[in-house]
Design an enzyme around this catalytic site. Structure first.
Site, short mmCIF file in Angstrom:
data_model
loop_
_atom_site.label_atom_id
_atom_site.label_comp_id
_atom_site.label_asym_id
_atom_site.label_seq_id
_atom_site.Cartn_x
_atom_site.Cartn_y
_atom_site.Cartn_z
N GLU A 59 0.82 -1.20 0.00
CA GLU A 59 0.00 0.00 0.00
C GLU A 59 0.87 1.26 0.00
O GLU A 59 0.58 2.23 -0.71
CB GLU A 59 -0.93 0.00 1.22
CG GLU A 59 -1.95 -1.11 1.24
CD GLU A 59 -1.39 -2.43 1.76
OE1 GLU A 59 -2.12 -3.42 1.77
OE2 GLU A 59 -0.18 -2.47 2.13
N ARG A 262 5.33 -16.39 -4.71
CA ARG A 262 4.99 -15.31 -3.78
C ARG A 262 5.84 -15.40 -2.51
O ARG A 262 6.25 -14.39 -1.96
CB ARG A 262 3.50 -15.40 -3.43
CG ARG A 262 2.99 -14.32 -2.49
CD ARG A 262 2.97 -12.98 -3.16
NE ARG A 262 2.26 -11.98 -2.38
CZ ARG A 262 2.14 -10.71 -2.74
NH1 ARG A 262 2.67 -10.29 -3.88
NH2 ARG A 262 1.49 -9.84 -1.99
#
Length: 413
Positions: A59, A262
């Site tokens: 973010e 990931r």
């Protein structure tokens, strides 16, 4: 609101105990513990400051264009970045910004931070909507703007069970730039005044590729037109990727694969699966290159893999993980392929699919077919350009900059 404050006060000792345990286990430092308790020291020199809060690294990285734009427009203002994680704090500090772990959502802790740093505007990202923090800003006359506001249907239902708290929280927001139209509608339904809702602006659409130091050996071993990337794969997806690669290379014998899990901690098991499938493997963590498959078992290098690959399968989308960002590979001009599980970026993938700018696949066979359809360099380039056009959000970005400029304190003369 009173009930929320009471419940939070009762839970605060448990949260503090958990933070102390992380400190004792070496997962956090003493500065993080103090910041969570609202005890972090203020700056040596106070000046009007923008306080930006993000959950963590992803973010925060998406907000970098906002930080750069506001810093250029108003160099007189200082910055304070808070995040919920130590890694996010360290990322911001690496950019040269004052940063600390966010305080608990206690009104007094937020008020101390606002006073210590002379906060004049609070920017919070996506779903980081903390009632006491927003209330403290309102009490101190500090406007709050939510950037890339994201509110799922499930989250909206949860807020709807406490309508008084929702109205008090959302009614105090000065501006919200929603990540998608559905989130915008939910914000208004929960109490955001409609006139404070801005146009859709997904911050991740503002991503700009970083400058990369060249690695000629990698570029030679993995020519872009003959290389595809499986980006951020999860458990259960590598088998599909391997099957698709083996099928696709029958049509394209020189095909190369970069497989970037990931979680690199799973690399050993993935390497064993690749070897069992008869594929040669080079491990990035060992400085290797040149094998048919490059196992990208490192962190922080995804831009390099996007730059090497003409075709990208955006993973987390064949398993119920909600999919990963299409914005970054699109910024590198990659042809995009994804699975059906794209809830995390539903609006973005809807635009891509509507424009015919991405291929949606279900399994190894359809993934292999998509790779074959994008086999020619010209087709890869065309698809990459189409993806970039579909995800362009210049209008939303312009509107957001104008809205934030109106919330900033008056510039000194």
């Amino acid at each position: 609101m009173l009930l929320y404050r009471l419940v939070l006060a009762l839970l605060a000792p448990l949260v503090v105990a958990a933070a102390l345990l992380r400190r004792l286990r070496g997962r956090e430092d003493g500065a993080a513990l103090g910041a969570r308790l609202g005890l972090a020291p203020g700056p040596a020199v106070r000046r009007p400051t923008i306080w930006l809060h993000a959950a963590s690294n992803g973010e925060l990285a998406s907000a970098r264009p906002v930080i750069d734009a506001l810093s250029a427009a108003r160099p007189d203002l200082g910055w304070l970045v808070t995040t919920n994680s130590v890694t996010g704090r360290d990322l911001a500090a690496g950019w040269g910004l004052p940063a600390q772990v966010a305080p608990l959502d206690l009104r007094r802790a937020a008020a101390r931070l606002i006073a210590a740093h002379d906060v004049r505007l609070h920017l919070t990202l996506e779903s980081e909507l903390w009632p006491n923090r927003i209330a403290a800003c309102a009490a101190c006359g500090v406007p709050v703007a939510v950037l890339g506001a994201r509110l799922s249907a499930g989250s909206a239902r949860a807020w709807g069970r406490v309508p008084g708290l929702a109205r008090a929280t959302f009614g105090r927001i000065a501006h919200a730039a929603p990540q998608d139209a559905d989130s915008g509608g939910r914000l208004v339904a929960l109490g955001l005044p409609p006139e404070r809702l801005g146009p859709v602006c997904d911050l991740k659409a503002l991503y700009t590729p970083p400058d990369l130091s060249p690695e000629p050996a990698l570029a030679e071993a993995y020519p872009r037109a003959q290389t595809w990337l499986a980006a951020s794969t999860h458990e259960g997806e590598e088998e599909t990727v391997i099957a698709a690669h083996r099928a696709a290379r029958e049509r394209e014998p020189g095909l190369r694969l970069i497989l970037a899990p990931r979680h690199p901690a799973r690399a050993e098991a993935i390497a064993e699966r690749l070897a069992a499938a008869g594929l040669t493997v080079a491990r990035r963590s060992r400085g290797e290159a040149g094998a048919e498959v490059l196992l990208a078992d490192t962190l922080g290098e995804m831009p390099r893999w996007y730059a090497l690959a003409g075709r990208v399968f955006v993973a987390g989308s064949l398993v119920p993980r909600g999919g990963h960002t299409p914005y970054e590979p699109a910024a590198f001009g990659c042809a995009l392929i994804h699975g059906p599980e794209v809830a995390n970026f539903r609006a973005a993938y809807a635009r891509l699919d509507a424009a015919g700018a991405a291929a949606c696949v279900r399994d190894g066979a359809t993934l292999a077919a998509a790779l074959a359809a994008l086999g020619e360099p010209e087709e890869q380039a065309r698809a990459g350009r189409a993806a970039a056009r579909a995800l362009d959000d210049a209008a939303g970005w312009d509107a957001l900059q104008a809205a934030l400029a109106a919330l900033l304190p008056e510039a000194p003369r």
